[in-house]
Design a protein around this motif. Sequence first.
Motif, short mmCIF file in Angstrom:
data_model
loop_
_atom_site.label_atom_id
_atom_site.label_comp_id
_atom_site.label_asym_id
_atom_site.label_seq_id
_atom_site.Cartn_x
_atom_site.Cartn_y
_atom_site.Cartn_z
N THR A 10 -39.62 63.83 -31.96
CA THR A 10 -39.66 62.74 -30.98
C THR A 10 -38.27 62.12 -30.79
N THR A 11 -37.56 61.93 -31.90
CA THR A 11 -36.19 61.40 -31.78
C THR A 11 -35.32 62.38 -30.99
N LEU A 12 -35.49 63.67 -31.28
CA LEU A 12 -34.69 64.67 -30.53
C LEU A 12 -34.99 64.57 -29.03
N ALA A 13 -36.26 64.40 -28.69
CA ALA A 13 -36.65 64.30 -27.28
C ALA A 13 -36.07 63.02 -26.66
N LEU A 14 -36.08 61.94 -27.41
CA LEU A 14 -35.56 60.66 -26.88
C LEU A 14 -34.05 60.71 -26.68
N GLN A 15 -33.38 61.48 -27.55
CA GLN A 15 -31.91 61.53 -27.46
C GLN A 15 -31.43 62.07 -26.10
N LYS A 16 -32.29 62.80 -25.40
CA LYS A 16 -31.91 63.29 -24.07
C LYS A 16 -31.78 62.12 -23.10
N TYR A 17 -32.58 61.08 -23.32
CA TYR A 17 -32.57 59.93 -22.40
C TYR A 17 -31.70 58.79 -22.92
N TYR A 18 -31.68 58.62 -24.25
CA TYR A 18 -30.94 57.49 -24.84
C TYR A 18 -29.92 58.07 -25.82
N ARG A 19 -28.86 58.63 -25.25
CA ARG A 19 -27.85 59.35 -26.02
C ARG A 19 -27.13 58.48 -27.04
N ASN A 63 -33.07 50.81 -20.62
CA ASN A 63 -32.23 51.55 -21.55
C ASN A 63 -32.32 50.90 -22.94
N HIS A 64 -32.53 51.71 -23.96
CA HIS A 64 -32.70 51.14 -25.30
C HIS A 64 -31.52 51.50 -26.20
N LYS A 65 -31.16 50.56 -27.06
CA LYS A 65 -30.01 50.79 -27.96
C LYS A 65 -30.46 51.02 -29.41
N LYS A 66 -31.58 50.39 -29.77
CA LYS A 66 -32.08 50.55 -31.15
C LYS A 66 -33.52 51.03 -31.09
N ILE A 67 -33.74 52.20 -31.68
CA ILE A 67 -35.05 52.85 -31.56
C ILE A 67 -35.61 53.19 -32.94
N LEU A 68 -36.90 52.92 -33.13
CA LEU A 68 -37.58 53.20 -34.39
C LEU A 68 -38.66 54.26 -34.16
N ALA A 79 -28.08 55.59 -28.36
CA ALA A 79 -28.88 54.67 -29.16
C ALA A 79 -28.73 54.96 -30.66
N THR A 80 -29.03 53.95 -31.47
CA THR A 80 -29.09 54.14 -32.92
C THR A 80 -30.57 54.32 -33.27
N TYR A 81 -30.84 55.35 -34.04
CA TYR A 81 -32.24 55.67 -34.36
C TYR A 81 -32.55 55.38 -35.82
N THR A 82 -33.75 54.84 -36.06
CA THR A 82 -34.26 54.72 -37.42
C THR A 82 -35.51 55.57 -37.49
N LEU A 83 -35.53 56.51 -38.44
CA LEU A 83 -36.66 57.43 -38.55
C LEU A 83 -37.44 57.09 -39.81
N ASN A 134 -26.70 61.24 -39.56
CA ASN A 134 -25.99 59.99 -39.24
C ASN A 134 -26.83 58.95 -38.52
N GLN A 135 -28.11 58.90 -38.87
CA GLN A 135 -28.95 57.82 -38.36
C GLN A 135 -29.50 57.06 -39.57
N ASN A 136 -30.49 56.21 -39.37
CA ASN A 136 -31.10 55.49 -40.50
C ASN A 136 -32.46 56.11 -40.82
N TYR A 137 -32.78 56.17 -42.13
CA TYR A 137 -34.02 56.84 -42.53
C TYR A 137 -34.79 55.96 -43.51
N ILE A 138 -36.10 55.92 -43.32
CA ILE A 138 -36.96 55.14 -44.23
C ILE A 138 -38.08 56.04 -44.71
N VAL A 139 -38.19 56.18 -46.04
CA VAL A 139 -39.38 56.86 -46.61
C VAL A 139 -40.34 55.75 -46.99
N GLY A 140 -41.49 55.69 -46.32
CA GLY A 140 -42.43 54.63 -46.65
C GLY A 140 -43.64 54.64 -45.75
#
Length: 242
Positions: free
Chosen positions: A55-64, A41-46, A66-70, A87-93
């Motif tokens: 991909t984040t949407l698909a992961l949210q089904k398994y890791y509801r 089970n993962h809590k912090k996902i990048l 978790a905090t996501y950084t996109l 309401n997640q974290n976002y990086i343009v880079g």
Amino acid sequence: MKLNHLSNNFGEASATYDQHASVQKKTSEYLACLCSSCTENHKKILDIGCGTGFTTLALQKYYRNATYTLCDLSENMILSAKNKIPNQNYIVGDAENYSFNNTYDLGISNLALQWFENIESFLMKILLQCKYFAFSIPVEGSFAAYKNLFAEKNIPILAHYYWNIEALLALAKKQGDVIRSDFKRYDLFFENALDAAKHFKSIGAQGITTPQNKIKIAARLLANPVKINLNYNVFFVVLGRK
Ligand SMILES: C[S@@+](CC[C@H](N)C(=O)[O-])C[C@H]1O[C@@H](n2cnc3c(N)ncnc32)[C@H](O)[C@@H]1O
């Protein structure tokens, strides 16, 4: 220069991407399923090269919870993802050169690493930040019929290199423990070569080419009014830190 072109191509496609990226949606779902079947089970996902967020949407089904950084090169892609997944974290880079100053349980990248300059050094870097890293990538043999249209005239298209599976696995094994790998083929059928080219453009994957080559490409496309199959040969890998 290359990054600016890529960012523009993907940025322009952000409005049409969801409608046309059916393969990317399926591979996102499969990659998320593969991760959940073989890692904890993962809590912090990048999410690297997140695009509009499939991909984040698909992961949210398994890791509801978790905090996501996109992360994505294109600001428009990030805006689109933010709309869907607030309401997640976002990086343009550029993920290859970005200093991620955080650690993550899981890093993931669906159909984005083919655009990277150096996958091996990226894997080395990302496995310092992430306990696990899962990715999918189009490999050798992808889009064969489409590429053949241009091969005979020696016109470079779709810019990036398609790895051979054995070579890619050997490279992955040097950087991490391969927990799971798999191969799947997805086919998209088009009425003619021009429609296939429009498909690539609508998802931002038309590649980078010179104005002279653009004219040659257009001529080849118009000369091929027959049905064409775009085969995405996709390789999936789940890596653990050594
Ligand atoms: C084919 S799209 C895949 C998007 C998403 N992962 C999905 O499954 O729908 C590839 C994405 O990778 C991003 N990308 C390409 N090179 C990148 C880089 N060096 N750093 C971050 N993102 C990058 C592009 O901007 C684009 O949004």
